[in-house]
Motif scaffolding. Structure first.
Motif, PDB file in Angstrom:
ATOM      1  N   ASP A 196      19.570  31.743 -19.529  1.00 53.55           N
ATOM      2  CA  ASP A 196      20.753  31.305 -20.000  1.00 53.55           C
ATOM      3  C   ASP A 196      21.106  31.587 -21.496  1.00 53.55           C
ATOM      4  N   TYR A 235      13.952  22.995 -12.718  1.00 52.03           N
ATOM      5  CA  TYR A 235      14.387  24.327 -13.152  1.00 52.03           C
ATOM      6  C   TYR A 235      15.344  24.191 -14.291  1.00 52.03           C
ATOM      7  N   GLU A 266      17.993  24.799 -23.169  1.00 51.59           N
ATOM      8  CA  GLU A 266      17.130  23.305 -23.351  1.00 51.59           C
ATOM      9  C   GLU A 266      15.827  23.765 -23.456  1.00 51.59           C
ATOM     10  N   GLY A 323      16.575  25.871 -17.634  1.00 50.19           N
ATOM     11  CA  GLY A 323      17.102  27.154 -18.684  1.00 50.19           C
ATOM     12  C   GLY A 323      16.632  26.877 -20.279  1.00 50.19           C
ATOM     13  N   MET A 347      17.943  21.463 -15.994  1.00 49.69           N
ATOM     14  CA  MET A 347      19.114  21.583 -15.446  1.00 49.69           C
ATOM     15  C   MET A 347      18.924  20.937 -14.234  1.00 49.69           C
ATOM     16  N   GLN A 348      19.936  20.793 -13.695  1.00 44.77           N
ATOM     17  CA  GLN A 348      20.019  20.128 -12.633  1.00 44.77           C
ATOM     18  C   GLN A 348      19.599  21.333 -11.764  1.00 44.77           C
ATOM     19  N   THR A 349      18.148  20.928 -10.105  1.00 40.17           N
ATOM     20  CA  THR A 349      18.478  22.279  -9.421  1.00 40.17           C
ATOM     21  C   THR A 349      19.213  22.088  -7.836  1.00 40.17           C
ATOM     22  N   THR A 365      25.684  29.950 -12.616  1.00 41.83           N
ATOM     23  CA  THR A 365      24.415  29.442 -12.263  1.00 41.83           C
ATOM     24  C   THR A 365      24.851  28.350 -10.991  1.00 41.83           C
ATOM     25  N   MET A 420      27.416  29.138 -17.099  1.00 40.72           N
ATOM     26  CA  MET A 420      27.067  28.079 -16.508  1.00 40.72           C
ATOM     27  C   MET A 420      27.754  28.143 -14.847  1.00 40.72           C
TER      28      MET A 420
END
Ligand code: 5CA
Ligand code: ZN
Length: 412
Positions: free
Chosen positions: A84, A126, A131, A128, A1-3, A108, A105
């Motif tokens: 998630d 970071y 994933e 999830g 995930m994008q931090t 978050t 989403m």
């Protein structure tokens, strides 16, 4: 995930102090002793609602751990998860006729904005739960093969459970007695009455697919992960044994951190999972526990929408010690706003009181199990001396500003 977005942390002159922290397993304050790279895993949000001040207080406490390690010259490998997929997310989405993926989403994304505004340094990873499903499946399969996990005898829903006696160390993290374990297990997401378990305390590793619930195909059969294994696997696969700090709120002492440690120790046949299990206390509102059922949640995003200075939120939460259960009140916010104003005036002055003793005091207090009340009082005293106008050190305001930024995370 994008931090989320990071920001530069100033280096501060003088001598850092090694961090001492309370460890729940040992029941005492002990030195942290990281290698060149300090490792920390903090349990992240379940994104079914916005970030409230309790969540924020927890991430602020561990942000201070991060900052004291940086001050001591360590690299910090910080990992945080996002739960998630889990029952609360599905229940909220169903209640609101929302799509659970989109709900997760959205919340978050809001959490990232809140953390950025509060100047919480981001985790390097970071991650999830969704994933991580392939990693979790691999770990559960290994636990099954090793005899540390078993399937319940249920052909319709062949869930996989962890045998909590597998390591022989169960209880080493929380030190709770049997009745306390039973109570918290039932209150905090456990299922003591699930038919077919060998023992009421055994925890779910893989939930076989139910009609109408999301599920993923896997060698374990279609299903979704249990909660504790998510954190074990995400931490282990990025940080390995042994973490310097495993963190979260005190509501996670049992069963969550007891089981995440037990799973990791069963998987690796090493112990301990973490050198420090560190827990932040619970934040209430005006003396009542913040909870969804009472409807008394104060959201960081709501305060931001009301134009409250995020640095005042940060200082308000840090004005109490992280291990003291405490209330949020409008007085705390008002005091924090006035403190930000006084500190800002002091660091904007052209001269001030010698800031080197302040830097030493900040380091001493923060290294002492994050004693933020004492650290804030030290800055107050420096700002008051500077405000008299009789102090003539031209370097003091810049040094104080850098130390307050680096060590407390407050940008003035
Ligand atoms: N996703 C799991 C952890 S893997 C979870 O507990 N999510 S949470 O959204 O419920 O909480 C996020 C973090 O905030 C956890 O570390 C939790 O211990 C902490 N927390 C929750 N409520 C409070 C509160 N009232 N005060 C302080 N910390 C809190
Ligand atoms: Zn967790």
């Amino acid at each position: 995930m994008q931090t989320w977005q990071s920001h530069p942390v100033p280096r501060v002159e003088g001598t850092p102090r090694p961090l001492r922290l309370f460890d729940t397993a040992a029941g005492e304050i002990r030195p942290t002793a990281p290698g060149p790279t300090a490792t920390m895993y903090v349990c992240g949000i379940t994104p079914y609602d916005a970030t409230h001040l309790g969540h924020a207080a927890t991430y602020l406490a561990f942000d201070l751990v991060h900052r004291q390690w940086l001050d001591n010259g360590h690299e910090v490998h910080y990992v945080q998860n996002v739960t998630d997929i889990d029952d609360p997310l599905l229940e909220r989405a169903a209640r609101d006729r929302d799509d659970w993926v989109v709900l997760g989403m959205r919340e978050t994304a809001l959490f990232r904005e809140d953390m950025t505004a509060l100047r919480v340094l981001p985790p390097r990873d970071y991650v999830g739960a969704v994933e991580s499903i392939p990693e979790i499946v691999e770990a559960v399969a290994k636990l099954l093969a090793d005899g540390a996990a078993y399937r319940v005898d249920d052909t319709e829903f062949p869930d996989v459970y962890f045998d909590h006696t597998a390591t022989g160390r169960f209880g080493a993290e929380s030190n709770y007695d049997g009745p306390t374990m039973n109570r918290f297990f039932a209150e905090r997401g456990g299922d003591p009455d699930r038919a077919g378990k060998r023992h009421p305390l055994d925890a779910l590793l893989w939930r076989a697919a139910r009609p109408g619930e999301p599920s993923w195909e896997s060698e374990l059969g279609p299903g979704r992960p249990g909660w504790h294994i998510e954190c074990s696997v995400i931490a282990l696969n990025r940080l390995g044994m042994t973490l310097d700090v495993q963190g979260g709120g005190s509501d996670l002492i049992f069963p969550h951190h007891e089981f995440s440690a037990a799973h990791a120790e069963a998987l690796t046949r090493q112990h301990p999972f973490a050198r420090h299990y560190t827990h932040s206390a619970m934040i209430a509102l005006d003396g009542e526990k913040m909870s969804k059922s009472r409807g008394n949640l104060v959201f960081v995003s709501r305060l931001r929408a009301d134009q409250v200075d995020p640095m005042a939120i940060r200082l308000g939460l840090l004005s109490g010690h992280y291990r003291t259960d405490r209330s949020w009140t409008t007085d705390i916010l008002r005091d924090a706003e006035s403190r930000v104003h006084r500190w800002r005036t002091a660091v904007d002055a052209s001269t001030g009181a010698d800031a080197r003793p302040l830097v030493a005091a900040l380091r001493d207090h923060l290294a002492d199990d994050l004693d933020t009340p004492a650290a804030l009082a030290a800055v107050d005293a420096w700002a008051a001396r500077t405000a008299t106008g009789g102090e003539s050190d031209p370097d003091a305001p810049a040094l104080a500003r850098a130390a307050i930024d680096a060590l407390l995370g407050v940008a003035l």
